[in-house]
Design a protein around this motif. Sequence first.
Motif, PDB file in Angstrom:
ATOM      1  N   GLU A  31       0.864  -1.188   0.000  1.00 50.97           N
ATOM      2  CA  GLU A  31       0.000   0.000   0.000  1.00 50.97           C
ATOM      3  C   GLU A  31       0.896   1.232   0.000  1.00 50.97           C
ATOM      4  O   GLU A  31       1.712   1.399   0.900  1.00 50.97           O
ATOM      5  CB  GLU A  31      -0.913   0.031   1.233  1.00 50.97           C
ATOM      6  CG  GLU A  31      -2.194  -0.722   1.013  1.00 50.97           C
ATOM      7  CD  GLU A  31      -3.388  -0.170   1.791  1.00 50.97           C
ATOM      8  OE1 GLU A  31      -3.282   0.924   2.373  1.00 50.97           O
ATOM      9  OE2 GLU A  31      -4.417  -0.840   1.798  1.00 50.97           O
TER      10      GLU A  31
ATOM     11  N   ARG B 160     -16.596  -1.328  -3.027  1.00 49.66           N
ATOM     12  CA  ARG B 160     -15.310  -1.841  -3.491  1.00 49.66           C
ATOM     13  C   ARG B 160     -14.724  -2.816  -2.456  1.00 49.66           C
ATOM     14  O   ARG B 160     -14.941  -2.653  -1.270  1.00 49.66           O
ATOM     15  CB  ARG B 160     -14.400  -0.626  -3.651  1.00 49.66           C
ATOM     16  CG  ARG B 160     -13.101  -0.920  -4.275  1.00 49.66           C
ATOM     17  CD  ARG B 160     -12.454   0.392  -4.701  1.00 49.66           C
ATOM     18  NE  ARG B 160     -11.059   0.143  -4.996  1.00 49.66           N
ATOM     19  CZ  ARG B 160     -10.296   1.011  -5.631  1.00 49.66           C
ATOM     20  NH1 ARG B 160     -10.770   2.172  -6.030  1.00 49.66           N
ATOM     21  NH2 ARG B 160      -9.033   0.720  -5.876  1.00 49.66           N
TER      22      ARG B 160
ATOM     23  N   ASN C 295     -11.238  -4.514  -0.888  1.00 51.89           N
ATOM     24  CA  ASN C 295      -9.797  -4.284  -0.832  1.00 51.89           C
ATOM     25  C   ASN C 295      -9.162  -5.000   0.357  1.00 51.89           C
ATOM     26  O   ASN C 295      -9.557  -4.756   1.486  1.00 51.89           O
ATOM     27  CB  ASN C 295      -9.536  -2.775  -0.704  1.00 51.89           C
ATOM     28  CG  ASN C 295      -8.132  -2.410  -1.108  1.00 51.89           C
ATOM     29  OD1 ASN C 295      -7.695  -2.749  -2.191  1.00 51.89           O
ATOM     30  ND2 ASN C 295      -7.421  -1.726  -0.232  1.00 51.89           N
TER      31      ASN C 295
ATOM     32  N   ASP D 173      -6.059 -10.080   3.603  1.00 54.69           N
ATOM     33  CA  ASP D 173      -5.246 -10.687   4.661  1.00 54.69           C
ATOM     34  C   ASP D 173      -6.147 -11.181   5.788  1.00 54.69           C
ATOM     35  O   ASP D 173      -7.049 -10.481   6.231  1.00 54.69           O
ATOM     36  CB  ASP D 173      -4.209  -9.681   5.168  1.00 54.69           C
ATOM     37  CG  ASP D 173      -3.173  -9.396   4.097  1.00 54.69           C
ATOM     38  OD1 ASP D 173      -2.341 -10.277   3.848  1.00 54.69           O
ATOM     39  OD2 ASP D 173      -3.240  -8.317   3.464  1.00 54.69           O
TER      40      ASP D 173
ATOM     41  N   HIS E  42     -16.097  -8.840   2.133  1.00 57.47           N
ATOM     42  CA  HIS E  42     -16.244  -7.596   2.900  1.00 57.47           C
ATOM     43  C   HIS E  42     -16.146  -7.827   4.403  1.00 57.47           C
ATOM     44  O   HIS E  42     -16.313  -6.888   5.176  1.00 57.47           O
ATOM     45  CB  HIS E  42     -17.583  -6.926   2.575  1.00 57.47           C
ATOM     46  CG  HIS E  42     -17.588  -6.192   1.262  1.00 57.47           C
ATOM     47  ND1 HIS E  42     -16.767  -5.115   1.011  1.00 57.47           N
ATOM     48  CD2 HIS E  42     -18.309  -6.384   0.128  1.00 57.47           C
ATOM     49  CE1 HIS E  42     -16.988  -4.666  -0.218  1.00 57.47           C
ATOM     50  NE2 HIS E  42     -17.915  -5.426  -0.779  1.00 57.47           N
TER      51      HIS E  42
ATOM     52  N   ARG F 130     -17.568  -7.328  11.045  1.00 53.48           N
ATOM     53  CA  ARG F 130     -16.358  -6.545  10.823  1.00 53.48           C
ATOM     54  C   ARG F 130     -16.442  -5.243  11.596  1.00 53.48           C
ATOM     55  O   ARG F 130     -17.509  -4.854  12.057  1.00 53.48           O
ATOM     56  CB  ARG F 130     -16.169  -6.222   9.345  1.00 53.48           C
ATOM     57  CG  ARG F 130     -17.103  -5.121   8.883  1.00 53.48           C
ATOM     58  CD  ARG F 130     -16.791  -4.648   7.490  1.00 53.48           C
ATOM     59  NE  ARG F 130     -15.476  -4.049   7.379  1.00 53.48           N
ATOM     60  CZ  ARG F 130     -14.951  -3.692   6.215  1.00 53.48           C
ATOM     61  NH1 ARG F 130     -15.596  -3.899   5.091  1.00 53.48           N
ATOM     62  NH2 ARG F 130     -13.765  -3.131   6.175  1.00 53.48           N
TER      63      ARG F 130
ATOM     64  N   ASN G 283     -10.315  -0.889   9.677  1.00 55.15           N
ATOM     65  CA  ASN G 283     -11.664  -1.468   9.623  1.00 55.15           C
ATOM     66  C   ASN G 283     -11.577  -2.973   9.405  1.00 55.15           C
ATOM     67  O   ASN G 283     -11.906  -3.494   8.329  1.00 55.15           O
ATOM     68  CB  ASN G 283     -12.474  -0.791   8.504  1.00 55.15           C
ATOM     69  CG  ASN G 283     -12.819   0.647   8.822  1.00 55.15           C
ATOM     70  OD1 ASN G 283     -13.981   1.006   8.952  1.00 55.15           O
ATOM     71  ND2 ASN G 283     -11.810   1.497   8.949  1.00 55.15           N
TER      72      ASN G 283
ATOM     73  N   LYS H   5     -11.806  -6.758   8.878  1.00 56.21           N
ATOM     74  CA  LYS H   5     -12.849  -7.663   8.378  1.00 56.21           C
ATOM     75  C   LYS H   5     -12.727  -9.016   9.065  1.00 56.21           C
ATOM     76  O   LYS H   5     -11.637  -9.455   9.394  1.00 56.21           O
ATOM     77  CB  LYS H   5     -12.692  -7.842   6.858  1.00 56.21           C
ATOM     78  CG  LYS H   5     -12.742  -6.511   6.105  1.00 56.21           C
ATOM     79  CD  LYS H   5     -12.906  -6.679   4.617  1.00 56.21           C
ATOM     80  CE  LYS H   5     -11.591  -6.802   3.891  1.00 56.21           C
ATOM     81  NZ  LYS H   5     -11.771  -6.623   2.415  1.00 56.21           N
TER      82      LYS H   5
END
Length: 266
Positions: free
Chosen positions: A6, A91, A93, A96, A221, A226, A237, A239
């Motif tokens: 990132e 979206r 993303n 992990d 998501h 989450r 945030n 998950k």
Amino acid sequence: MSQPTEPKLPESDIPESVARRRMIQSFGWFALAAAVPVGVYEWITHSPKLLGVKKPLRRVLDVNEEVARTYFSNTHMVPTFSVQDAAQKARVNGYDGIKTPIPEDWKLQIDRPGAEPLMLTIDDVKALPKYDMVYEFKCIEGWSQVQHWSGARLSDFLEKYKLGTKSGNAPNPDATDDLFKHVGMETPDKGYYVGIDIESAMHPQTLLAYELNGEPITAPHGAPLRLIIPVKYGVKNLKRIGRIFFSDTRPRDFWTERGYDYYVGL
Ligand SMILES: Nc1nc2c(c(=O)[nH]1)N[C@H]1C(S)=C(S)[C@@H](COP(=O)(O)O)O[C@H]1N2
Ligand SMILES: [Mo]
């Protein structure tokens, strides 16, 4: 597994308000919490001379009380939108800690000092009042999107299950010393993990979310549960929450270990 990459947000891209807030953060959250509601921040920045003047101790105590109240009232709110403004398709993303199937025997494990861990079900979380949050989700990679999440307030959850305190009592505005400073969360496989300051965790817009766009959250998501923490960038945030714990030292944090700022607040 590929190296996570990132990109770091260049300093020049950080809006002034963020830069200022970061500066204030290094000054200390308590200072900010105390200063904003009582105008002390303005007072300090615009009247440095007054800093040399001795104030009665009582004033200091008043400010401390103000800190305690602010800790809980959390007056700074992230802007919200109407449900129609939310993206139809959120979206996805970051995978992990969620690359394997959701454990069939999934339970939310909550570690408590001097007691057995609580093992809760999604229905336990759903039993709490449900809140909708429609807000601009922001990823440090540079994208953002208005998204619609629903779930229970983490603050209500801590209150109901008497969590986040050393005494084992529910969090109390008159006993902030009793609160742990941080909340740690991790996925069931421990492949992703975050640490969050307790003030942000107890912010009224912070949710244990189980719905996206009015439907149960899908696996990518973060099903079944989450963290939605609008005062932080996407990285925090987490998950697929597996375990929650509390500590006075910073819990380890996946992206901090890869060079990111720990706080990553907006
Ligand atoms: N378990 C887990 N949670 C995670 C991540 C991850 O890789 N694994 N990525 C984070 C990042 S960087 C972002 S931007 C958001 C993306 O959430 P979304 O996929 O629902 O858009 O999840 C966060 N939570
Ligand atoms: Mo992100």
